[in-house]
Design a protein around this motif. Sequence first.
Motif, short mmCIF file in Angstrom:
data_model
loop_
_atom_site.label_atom_id
_atom_site.label_comp_id
_atom_site.label_asym_id
_atom_site.label_seq_id
_atom_site.Cartn_x
_atom_site.Cartn_y
_atom_site.Cartn_z
N GLN A 220 -11.63 28.25 10.38
CA GLN A 220 -11.96 27.30 9.53
C GLN A 220 -12.03 25.90 10.64
N HIS B 137 -14.17 21.89 5.90
CA HIS B 137 -14.42 22.15 4.57
C HIS B 137 -15.47 21.48 3.72
N ALA C 157 -17.90 30.58 -0.92
CA ALA C 157 -16.94 29.65 -1.03
C ALA C 157 -17.58 28.64 -1.94
N GLU D 15 -11.95 25.33 -1.11
CA GLU D 15 -11.38 25.04 0.14
C GLU D 15 -11.01 26.19 1.02
N GLU D 16 -10.35 26.97 0.20
CA GLU D 16 -9.41 27.97 0.99
C GLU D 16 -10.52 29.16 1.52
N CYS E 178 -13.77 28.34 2.38
CA CYS E 178 -14.91 27.52 3.25
C CYS E 178 -14.60 27.58 4.66
N GLY F 6 -16.69 26.08 6.91
CA GLY F 6 -17.37 24.72 7.53
C GLY F 6 -18.38 25.06 8.42
N VAL G 275 -19.74 18.50 5.28
CA VAL G 275 -18.66 19.34 5.86
C VAL G 275 -17.74 18.13 6.52
N HIS H 214 -11.71 19.25 10.26
CA HIS H 214 -10.26 19.34 10.39
C HIS H 214 -9.95 19.08 11.81
N VAL I 76 -8.55 31.44 7.52
CA VAL I 76 -8.78 31.73 6.24
C VAL I 76 -8.54 33.09 5.81
#
Length: 504
Positions: free
Chosen positions: A422, A425, A453, A472-473, A475, A477, A495, A498, A504
């Motif tokens: 990930q 997100h 997602a 979001e868990e 996804c 990105g 997107v 992070h 994930v």
Amino acid sequence: MLRKIRITLAAIFWVGITLLFLDFTGTAQTYLSWMAKLQFLPAVLALNVVVIVGLVVLTLLVGRIYCSVICPLGVMQDIIAWVSKRKLFRKNKKAKLANKYSYSPTKRVLRALVLLLFLILMIAGLNSLAIFLAPYSAYGRIATNLMQPLYLWANNGLAAIAEHYDSYAFYSVDVWMRSGISLAVAAGTLLIVGILAWRGGRTYCNTICPVGTVLGYVSHFSLFGPVFDEDKCNGCGLCARNCKASCIDAKNHHVDMTRCVTCGDCMLACSQHAVTFGNRLKASKKRLEPKEQKDLTDSDRRAFVKGLALVGTAATIDAVAKTVDGGLAAIEDKVNPERKTPLTPPGSLSAQHFAQHCTACQLCIAECPNQVLRPSDALETFMQPTMQYDRGYCRPECTRCSQVCPAGAIKPITCEEKTAHQIGHAVWVKKNCVVLTDGVDCGNCARHCPTGAIEMVPLDDNDEIWVPAVNEEKCIGCGACENLCPARPFSAIYVEGHETHREV
């Protein structure tokens, strides 16, 4: 014979590394990616101890052969210098290529100051400024921004011809400008390096290049190199006038090994065979009196310690921390969103790790088949790749950028690992969604999400209006939703990156 071997190897390396930047099919990467990993600065940043030790040992044996065989910018300068000499020969055949260069003392202070500036910038985390001096990165930008478009246009021409004869051996690809600033920097670099090579041969390598300076300190202690036989020398000076590194003092029968790139041109020019490739230690012992030999040894020892200190300092770059801000640019069709956190490629671990290790060679940009990567215009990450989803998205089945990165900025990952990696997100922007602005059914983002997602849910318990909801868990990105969203000029879903990638 040795010169012919050197030229053959240099041609192989130069063509191979250039193909890495030009090829868009991934074929060159499969067979030639190891050439990029042999580059000195990327190897240091990747802490590739095997390559670093190998290059140092090679330099201790035969001098700066790296600069005239493995470094693509060095080979390019040799090509330009050769063309310049041929032009001189055509103008004046009596010159016999002998009046092109002359000996000049080394610019020790200038070289040391440039290297010191480079190290300070790298240690301070200002890679975006330091990369202007890095030779491999400079060549990568030239190849990506100037050579690749020509290569792609030629490919498209062949594709058009093949299509006329009902053949699909070639296929057309988009040719587009990734960054005007990057193009200007590449053109400026080519102009400066080209003029220096045309007029003075290896001027860039022996005054500006930090890699050349570091290897020069090591090369000072090389076991083998050009040596003079004073009994055969007639003092004609042809060796010095053919030395593109301007490092041969023919009058005193001395070769400055900190600048010599072991090209062999001096040996070819010498009609008396007074310059040969041999053991420098034995040759030095014949020329030096005991007292002179002792003084030189003390001086050499101090220079060697300085060289080791500089190389050791460069190896500490990996531990430097850096804070990164994203820089986004408006382009046609869609306006890219203002992401609070920049998106870095899968495998880069974090924005901080990516900024510390990336040399901005742009090999990943040249290799990206989905047109997601392009040079950043932001000062903090200048010329380093940034991810945008206006022309495509980061497909889960593609890991090419992670396979080609020679500096360890993007770690190699498999397709399976990427689907659980990930980098950001998705965020839904209600005011931009065509379901609400145009009153139409859409669901494009949900249909094309590769990880499932995104799903469509009723808006405020209204069964007639369905809008996207992001898990979001799940996804990763990838940007498929942002790329395929029909909303203009801003996507209704984008997107957010992070700082540190997650599993994930």
